[in-house]
Design an enzyme around this catalytic site. Structure first.
Site, PDB file in Angstrom:
ATOM      1  N   ASP A  15       0.790  -1.247   0.000  1.00 23.39           N
ATOM      2  CA  ASP A  15       0.000   0.000   0.000  1.00 23.39           C
ATOM      3  C   ASP A  15       0.823   1.300   0.000  1.00 23.39           C
ATOM      4  O   ASP A  15       0.489   2.247   0.728  1.00 23.39           O
ATOM      5  CB  ASP A  15      -0.965   0.013   1.205  1.00 23.39           C
ATOM      6  CG  ASP A  15      -2.044  -1.067   1.114  1.00 23.39           C
ATOM      7  OD1 ASP A  15      -2.025  -1.868   0.156  1.00 23.39           O
ATOM      8  OD2 ASP A  15      -2.908  -1.125   2.015  1.00 23.39           O
ATOM      9  N   LYS A 113      -6.791  -4.998  -3.362  1.00 23.89           N
ATOM     10  CA  LYS A 113      -7.557  -5.548  -2.234  1.00 23.89           C
ATOM     11  C   LYS A 113      -8.500  -4.475  -1.706  1.00 23.89           C
ATOM     12  O   LYS A 113      -8.282  -3.289  -1.943  1.00 23.89           O
ATOM     13  CB  LYS A 113      -6.604  -6.026  -1.133  1.00 23.89           C
ATOM     14  CG  LYS A 113      -5.776  -4.908  -0.531  1.00 23.89           C
ATOM     15  CD  LYS A 113      -4.877  -5.408   0.565  1.00 23.89           C
ATOM     16  CE  LYS A 113      -4.064  -4.302   1.185  1.00 23.89           C
ATOM     17  NZ  LYS A 113      -4.841  -3.253   1.854  1.00 23.89           N
ATOM     18  N   CYS A 158      -2.049  -2.716   7.599  1.00 20.51           N
ATOM     19  CA  CYS A 158      -1.952  -3.658   6.477  1.00 20.51           C
ATOM     20  C   CYS A 158      -0.664  -4.473   6.473  1.00 20.51           C
ATOM     21  O   CYS A 158      -0.683  -5.647   6.092  1.00 20.51           O
ATOM     22  CB  CYS A 158      -2.175  -2.923   5.167  1.00 20.51           C
ATOM     23  SG  CYS A 158      -3.901  -2.349   5.036  1.00 20.51           S
TER      24      CYS A 158
HETATM   25  C1  VGL Z   1      -4.744   0.706   5.545  1.00 16.62           C
HETATM   26  C2  VGL Z   1      -6.408   1.527   6.891  1.00 16.62           C
HETATM   27  C3  VGL Z   1      -7.322   1.420   5.864  1.00 16.62           C
HETATM   28  C4  VGL Z   1      -3.311   0.320   5.396  1.00 16.62           C
HETATM   29  C5  VGL Z   1      -5.647   0.577   4.512  1.00 16.62           C
HETATM   30  O1  VGL Z   1      -2.816   0.267   4.258  1.00 16.62           O
HETATM   31  O2  VGL Z   1      -2.645   0.076   6.437  1.00 16.62           O
HETATM   32  N1  VGL Z   1      -5.141   1.162   6.731  1.00 16.62           N
HETATM   33  N2  VGL Z   1      -6.926   0.940   4.676  1.00 16.62           N
END
Ligand code: VGL
Ligand code: ZN
Length: 215
Positions: A15, A113, A158
């Site tokens: 991410d 995802k 994540c």
């Molecule tokens: C994430 C909160 C919501 C992350 C993704 O990448 O850690 N955290 N969506």
């Protein structure tokens, strides 16, 4: 400590997207700082996969989708507790883009995802209902990957959920701590790191990494 990479390793970059970096909708403090160490790390691995949080507008994890709730509230959903977030990483928007300075040339897989409206997915392996697989475990097994080396955003969400699922699914797991940044406070992050260690996850630094067999 020296960490020698192997051709059965996958570097899993989690991410690293505009919305999780400075100025983004769900900015992780110092998020952009992971880009340089991850780009350097890529030179040591034969295989690199990245994940991309990819939510439809109106996603169930957005506080804006629930009346009288604010970002960072926790609510009970059909599958259990869910933290609510500001709208972020809406599929197709610039905030959902991979950070433009992240190297993409060595990336073999971009795994999206969180694209199901009704289910969030912190983990790259199993969605937040703790049942729905993303397919990544099968992909890695078919490719003979034995060890998953994690880096990215956010360490306490994540990255952590992905690393812990990878252990459960039978992979050896390492987290490159200096190539991650977290959402929570330092005590929360320390607890997250301790929990990962207790699960058998090695917490290493990018400076420990040397390339194994030339690949
Ligand atoms: C994430 C909160 C919501 C992350 C993704 O990448 O850690 N955290 N969506
Ligand atoms: Zn998300």
């Amino acid at each position: 400590m020296t960490f020698r990479t192997s051709s059965s390793d996958m570097l899993l970059v989690v991410d690293v997207q505009r919305d999780f970096c400075e100025g983004g909708a769900l900015a992780v403090p110092e998020g952009k700082a992971v880009v340089a160490p991850i780009n350097a790390l890529m030179h040591h691995f034969d295989h690199v996969a990245i994940t991309q949080d990819w939510h439809p507008a109106g996603h169930i994890s957005f506080a804006s989708s629930h009346t009288s709730h604010n970002p960072f509230d926790m609510i009970e959903l059909g599958y259990g507790l869910q933290t609510l977030w500001p709208d972020h990483c809406v599929r197709g928007t610039s905030g959902a883009e991979i950070h433009p300075e992240l190297r993409l040339d060595p990336v073999e897989l971009v795994l999206r995802k969180g694209f199901r409206h009704e289910i969030d997915s912190y983990s790259a392996f199993i969605e937040n209902d703790r049942q729905t697989p993303t397919g990544l475990a099968g992909y890695l097994r078919e490719r003979g990957i034995e060890r998953v080396v994690c880096a990215g955003l956010a360490l306490d969400y994540c990255v952590r959920w992905s690393a812990e699922d990878a252990v459960r699914l039978g992979f050896e797991v390492v987290v490159m701590v200096d190539a991650c940044r977290a959402i929570g406070t330092q005590p929360q992050v320390d607890k997250a790191i301790e929990a990962m260690r207790a699960d058998g996850i090695d917490m290493l630094a990018t400076g420990d990494v040397v390339r194994g067999q030339p690949g």
